[in-house]
Design a protein around this motif. Structure first.
Motif, short mmCIF file in Angstrom:
data_model
loop_
_atom_site.label_atom_id
_atom_site.label_comp_id
_atom_site.label_asym_id
_atom_site.label_seq_id
_atom_site.Cartn_x
_atom_site.Cartn_y
_atom_site.Cartn_z
N TYR A 106 1.01 -1.06 -0.03
CA TYR A 106 0.10 0.12 0.03
C TYR A 106 0.79 1.28 -0.11
O TYR A 106 0.69 2.18 -0.80
CB TYR A 106 -0.98 0.00 1.29
CG TYR A 106 -1.79 1.27 1.35
CD1 TYR A 106 -2.89 1.26 0.55
CD2 TYR A 106 -1.48 2.36 2.08
CE1 TYR A 106 -3.82 2.29 0.68
CE2 TYR A 106 -2.42 3.47 2.19
CZ TYR A 106 -3.60 3.34 1.26
OH TYR A 106 -4.23 4.54 1.33
N ILE A 107 1.98 1.10 0.84
CA ILE A 107 2.77 2.51 0.94
C ILE A 107 3.53 2.70 -0.32
O ILE A 107 3.46 3.87 -0.94
CB ILE A 107 3.72 2.21 2.14
CG1 ILE A 107 3.19 2.45 3.45
CG2 ILE A 107 4.82 3.13 1.98
CD1 ILE A 107 4.02 1.85 4.51
N ARG A 108 4.05 1.55 -1.00
CA ARG A 108 4.90 1.81 -2.26
C ARG A 108 4.25 1.90 -3.30
O ARG A 108 4.76 2.89 -4.39
CB ARG A 108 5.93 0.53 -2.46
CG ARG A 108 6.82 0.51 -1.36
CD ARG A 108 7.65 -1.09 -1.65
NE ARG A 108 8.44 -0.80 -3.00
CZ ARG A 108 9.20 -1.79 -3.12
NH1 ARG A 108 9.51 -2.68 -2.56
NH2 ARG A 108 9.83 -1.52 -4.57
N LEU A 112 2.23 6.20 -1.90
CA LEU A 112 3.49 7.31 -2.56
C LEU A 112 3.00 7.88 -3.66
O LEU A 112 3.40 9.16 -3.87
CB LEU A 112 4.82 6.40 -2.49
CG LEU A 112 5.52 6.38 -1.31
CD1 LEU A 112 6.69 5.42 -1.61
CD2 LEU A 112 5.90 7.53 -0.72
N PRO A 113 2.44 7.25 -4.98
CA PRO A 113 2.19 7.82 -5.96
C PRO A 113 1.14 8.99 -5.77
O PRO A 113 1.04 9.86 -6.28
CB PRO A 113 1.47 6.81 -6.68
CG PRO A 113 2.16 5.47 -6.34
CD PRO A 113 2.34 5.85 -4.82
N TRP A 114 0.16 8.75 -4.85
CA TRP A 114 -0.91 9.72 -4.52
C TRP A 114 0.02 10.91 -4.02
O TRP A 114 -0.32 12.31 -4.37
CB TRP A 114 -1.77 9.09 -3.42
CG TRP A 114 -3.06 8.45 -3.91
CD1 TRP A 114 -3.13 8.17 -5.22
CD2 TRP A 114 -3.72 7.59 -3.20
NE1 TRP A 114 -4.33 7.40 -5.42
CE2 TRP A 114 -4.81 6.97 -4.16
CE3 TRP A 114 -4.14 7.52 -1.74
CZ2 TRP A 114 -5.76 6.23 -3.56
CZ3 TRP A 114 -5.08 6.67 -1.45
CH2 TRP A 114 -5.80 5.83 -2.50
N LEU A 115 0.80 11.00 -2.83
CA LEU A 115 1.52 12.01 -2.31
C LEU A 115 2.53 12.53 -3.26
O LEU A 115 2.89 13.96 -3.19
CB LEU A 115 2.45 11.50 -1.38
CG LEU A 115 1.52 11.07 -0.06
CD1 LEU A 115 2.52 10.57 1.00
CD2 LEU A 115 0.47 12.14 0.51
N ASN A 134 7.78 11.04 -5.67
CA ASN A 134 7.14 9.68 -5.54
C ASN A 134 8.54 8.71 -5.84
O ASN A 134 8.72 8.47 -6.96
CB ASN A 134 6.30 9.28 -6.41
CG ASN A 134 5.89 7.75 -6.34
OD1 ASN A 134 6.33 6.98 -5.66
ND2 ASN A 134 5.26 7.29 -7.47
N ALA A 135 9.23 8.25 -4.47
CA ALA A 135 10.40 7.39 -4.87
C ALA A 135 10.67 6.57 -3.68
O ALA A 135 9.98 6.93 -2.47
CB ALA A 135 11.49 8.38 -4.87
N TRP A 136 10.89 5.46 -4.02
CA TRP A 136 11.29 4.24 -2.86
C TRP A 136 12.58 3.67 -3.19
O TRP A 136 13.06 3.55 -4.08
CB TRP A 136 10.15 3.13 -3.10
CG TRP A 136 10.35 1.95 -2.02
CD1 TRP A 136 11.05 0.80 -1.82
CD2 TRP A 136 9.82 2.23 -0.73
NE1 TRP A 136 10.79 0.19 -0.75
CE2 TRP A 136 9.99 1.12 0.01
CE3 TRP A 136 8.92 3.08 -0.09
CZ2 TRP A 136 9.73 0.78 1.38
CZ3 TRP A 136 8.42 2.90 1.04
CH2 TRP A 136 8.78 1.79 1.75
N PRO A 137 13.33 3.57 -1.91
CA PRO A 137 12.68 3.75 -0.47
C PRO A 137 12.78 5.29 0.07
O PRO A 137 13.30 6.35 -0.58
CB PRO A 137 13.88 3.13 0.32
CG PRO A 137 15.20 3.47 -0.51
CD PRO A 137 14.58 3.07 -2.01
N SER A 138 11.30 5.33 0.64
CA SER A 138 11.27 6.79 1.10
C SER A 138 11.40 7.13 2.65
O SER A 138 11.00 6.21 3.46
CB SER A 138 9.68 7.27 0.94
OG SER A 138 9.26 8.38 1.23
#
Length: 290
Positions: A106-108, A112-115, A134-138
């Motif tokens: 959910y986070i990745r 993250l795309p929403w934010l 929008n970048a992982w790891p965040s």
């Protein structure tokens, strides 16, 4: 009521204090952990006391169940009940880890795309967190977690993957020895599996030290840090408990408690250990690699 008394086909055990002791041990450990994390000195003492009570619980409950088994209290119906109980226990563990994998997904892939400005909620990005990428790891918006380096997949994680896969082979080898009434193969296979499990935990502890001291990867490092330690930490705890159960099975094996046709205790621990192996493969792929 005597442990050998039955009601029809059902085995009725003696009244047991172990569930109550287990409840208090977990309560004391969790309460002590909460105090310790908030800087209350007595919290560390309570954590140690709770863990000691928990290990006493394991010793006493294992002892009682072993005595029942060796006293021929169990019949086919009890064996079926044990297998069903272990199946549903592992099923509950599957959903336990799925909840954390779901949080990671959910986070990745959604939050993250929403934010970062994508999707129908993307319009709130400039209002909530200006310039969020929008970048992982965040490590969270506004450099919340500070600069850090993510844990790579190669090195200790890859070695630990090889260790657990090898331990799955050694416990299977031990099972073959049990079915063939080969006591030496059974014992050696269990010793090898325990040694590999302990080595895994030692390497994971070293990995955590490296992450805290050199990578600045901590529980406060935003979403990445919290999900990393939540998933790998709970898995490490399961490996530790699996090793404890294997030690109990090793002691029983050395006393010839099992036969080729009566060894469910061994099978239950083997099921659990293979489950731990499979969960680690998921962790390696989705936490370390991707």
């Amino acid at each position: 009521m005597s442990a050998k008394e039955h009601s029809g086909d059902y085995f009725i055990p003696d009244p047991s204090p172990w569930p109550i002791i287990g409840m208090f041990s977990l309560l004391i450990t969790l309460f002590g952990g909460a105090l310790a994390m908030n800087g209350v000195s007595i919290g560390n003492f309570l954590v140690v006391a709770g863990l000691l009570m928990f290990f006493y619980l394991l010793y006493g409950w294992f002892r009682d169940v072993i005595k029942e088994n060796l006293s021929d209290c169990y019949n086919r119906q009890v064996d079926t009940s044990f297998r069903m109980g272990m199946f549903w226990f592992i099923a509950s563990e599957v959903f336990f880890f799925l909840s954390f994998f779901g949080a990671l997904y959910y986070i990745r892939n959604i939050a993250l795309p929403w934010l970062g400005g994508d999707g129908y909620l993307g319009v709130t990005n400039e209002i909530l967190y200006h310039g969020f990428e929008n970048a992982w790891p965040s490590h969270g918006p506004g450099e919340l977690g500070g600069d850090f380096k993510p844990m790579g997949a190669w090195g200790i994680p890859a070695i630990n993957t090889l260790i657990l896969l090898t331990s799955g082979a050694t416990i299977t080898w031990a099972h073959w020895g049990l079915k063939l009434d080969n006591q030496k193969q059974l014992v050696n296979g269990l010793i090898a599996t325990i040694a590999l499990g302990v080595f895994f935990v030692i390497l994971q502890a070293y990995e955590y030290g490296h992450a805290y001291q050199e990578l600045n990867l901590t529980l406060e490092t935003g979403a990445y840090g919290s999900t990393f330690y939540m998933l790998t930490g709970f898995h490490g705890f399961h490996v530790t408990m699996g090793a404890v159960m294997l030690m109990a099975i090793l002691g029983r094996s050395m006393k010839s408690h099992f036969s080729a046709h009566n060894h469910f205790a061994f099978e239950a621990v083997a099921w659990y250990w293979h489950f731990v192996d499979v969960v680690w493969l998921g962790l390696f792929v989705f936490v370390y690699w991707l």
